[in-house]
Design a protein around this motif. Structure first.
Motif, mmCIF file in Angstrom:
data_model
loop_
_atom_site.group_PDB
_atom_site.id
_atom_site.type_symbol
_atom_site.label_atom_id
_atom_site.label_comp_id
_atom_site.label_asym_id
_atom_site.label_seq_id
_atom_site.Cartn_x
_atom_site.Cartn_y
_atom_site.Cartn_z
ATOM 1 N N GLY A 168 0.631 -1.169 -0.033
ATOM 2 C CA GLY A 168 -0.036 -0.117 0.065
ATOM 3 C C GLY A 168 0.911 1.180 -0.059
ATOM 4 O O GLY A 168 1.882 1.321 -0.262
ATOM 5 N N TYR A 169 0.120 2.305 0.008
ATOM 6 C CA TYR A 169 0.894 3.527 0.372
ATOM 7 C C TYR A 169 0.364 4.728 1.541
ATOM 8 O O TYR A 169 -0.431 3.951 2.076
ATOM 9 C CB TYR A 169 0.660 4.478 -1.182
ATOM 10 N N PRO A 170 1.102 5.546 1.863
ATOM 11 C CA PRO A 170 2.403 5.945 1.453
ATOM 12 C C PRO A 170 3.699 5.345 1.525
ATOM 13 O O PRO A 170 4.507 5.573 0.954
ATOM 14 C CB PRO A 170 2.172 7.519 1.848
ATOM 15 N N HIS A 171 3.954 4.782 2.738
ATOM 16 C CA HIS A 171 5.374 4.115 3.055
ATOM 17 C C HIS A 171 5.541 2.736 2.975
ATOM 18 O O HIS A 171 6.690 2.255 3.198
ATOM 19 C CB HIS A 171 5.620 4.626 4.368
ATOM 20 N N GLY A 172 4.441 1.751 2.315
ATOM 21 C CA GLY A 172 4.469 0.388 2.096
ATOM 22 C C GLY A 172 4.954 -0.377 3.312
ATOM 23 O O GLY A 172 5.562 -1.421 3.285
ATOM 24 N N ARG A 173 4.229 0.255 4.565
ATOM 25 C CA ARG A 173 4.457 -0.642 5.711
ATOM 26 C C ARG A 173 3.659 -1.801 5.720
ATOM 27 O O ARG A 173 2.674 -1.956 4.926
ATOM 28 C CB ARG A 173 3.803 0.306 7.026
ATOM 29 N N SER A 174 3.870 -2.756 6.596
ATOM 30 C CA SER A 174 2.939 -4.009 6.442
ATOM 31 C C SER A 174 2.790 -4.581 7.814
ATOM 32 O O SER A 174 3.611 -4.191 8.930
ATOM 33 C CB SER A 174 4.094 -5.123 5.798
#
Ligand SMILES: [Fe+2]
Length: 358
Positions: free
Chosen positions: A228-234
């Protein structure tokens, strides 16, 4: 009461649930007989359908989890907030947020007092009021998930505030772009993808509640698998508010008519959430969600795999794909029994719901 699509609305039908106009005014109250002019107005607002009362649906009561007035007042408050922000006035933001706090307390109170029920309502939206109705819906759905996950009262408040403000950043983006019917160019999508950060920044500067609110706003488009966005955290690197709102947001968006897509049915949205559990969505959140939202809401008309038609009469919370169905006469055939119970009647174990009429 039962739900019918607007194409099936006819003069003389009796209204089952209130319908509101653009400014929150009551257009139709329960018990009113439909007239041609009413049907035209409902069509013009692009409501997908309405609830009616008739002999086939006697005994089906469809209740919203919050009152109609609370929903309308919250929707109008979101609209006022946008108008002020678009006009460049941050004057009054604090007092508007105070008003939101009141709505959120009331929403959480209602959800807590209905915590054993499932959401059974086909949500009805006015096409051009989507943004405001969506914000309130995401708030209600997120609160339902939060209560079911056992969040405490303070967390529920912050979650509700995050949810109602989750798309605040879109108020800074050109409406034409937001409502563009066709495919977005890479550049256009890049602009839209800025809205979580824009909302977060605005709240960081102007809203003095918990920091979890602007963090949740920032992370509502993150995906569990990091795409996802904005930071591509998981995974759990995404704040729990972001993970909850991601599910509520997608569910409400895909079940709504938008300039760029037709709505999907609640049952199809269920499949989508389940299919993306562990991918886009936190599996714990997705699991809670599909147990709280009915795939076949009470009052919708369905076709069964044995050829019979009926109205969903009652959902069983633990077995929501196997409701009690009240049968309807079909052309040239009147069913011998009034009800069939997909959960309890063992002779019907291979009968499934194959179509929903909306
Ligand atoms: Fe968003």
């Amino acid at each position: 009461m039962r739900f019918i699509s607007i194409e099936h609305a006819q003069e003389g039908m009796i209204v089952g649930r209130p319908l509101r106009g653009r400014n929150g005014e009551t257009l139709l109250t329960p018990g009113t007989a439909l007239k041609g002019t009413f049907i035209e107005t409902i069509k013009r607002l692009r409501y997908s359908g309405l609830y009616i009362q008739d002999e086939f649906s006697e005994g089906i009561e469809v209740e919203d989890i919050i009152t109609d007035d609370l929903r309308q007042n919250a929707v109008l408050a979101v609209r006022r907030l946008e108008a002020d922000m678009v006009s460049g006035s941050s004057r009054g933001f604090g007092s508007q947020i105070e008003a939101f706090a009141g709505f959120i307390d009331d929403i959480i109170e209602s959800v807590l007092s209905n915590k054993d029920t499932v959401m059974n309502l086909v949500d009805l939206k006015i096409f051009d009021q989507y943004t405001y109705q969506h914000s309130v819906n995401v708030c209600v759905l997120s609160s339902v998930i939060g209560v079911a996950m056992g969040l405490d009262r303070a967390q529920l408040f912050n979650l509700g505030m995050t949810a109602i403000l989750h798309d605040l950043g879109k108020f800074f983006i050109d409406k034409e772009l937001l409502n563009k019917p066709g495919r977005l160019t890479g550049e256009e999508f890049a602009v839209i993808k800025k809205h979580p950060e824009m909302g977060c920044d605005y709240l960081r500067r102007n809203c003095y509640y918990s920091s979890s609110i602007y963090i949740g706003v920032l992370q509502h488009h993150e995906r569990y698998n990091g795409t996802g966005y904005p930071h591509g955290r998981s995974g759990s690197d995404i704040h729990i508010f972001g993970r909850i709102i991601a599910v509520a947001d997608v569910y409400d968006a895909i079940t709504s008519l938008r300039p760029y897509h037709e709505p999907v049915l609640p049952s199809e949205a269920h499949e989508y959430i389940m299919g993306n559990s562990g991918q886009h969505f936190d599996p714990d959140v997705a699991g809670v969600f599909i147990r709280k939202i009915a795939p076949f809401p009470e009052g919708v008309e369905v076709l069964l795999s044995n050829g019979l038609r009926g109205v969903v009469y009652k959902n069983y919370p633990e077995f929501m794909t196997r409701p009690l169905i009240k049968l309807l006469p079909i052309e040239g055939y009147t069913p011998k029994v009034e009800f069939i119970d997909l959960k309890d009647d063992s002779s019907l174990f291979n009968v499934t719901i194959t179509k929903v009429f909306t």
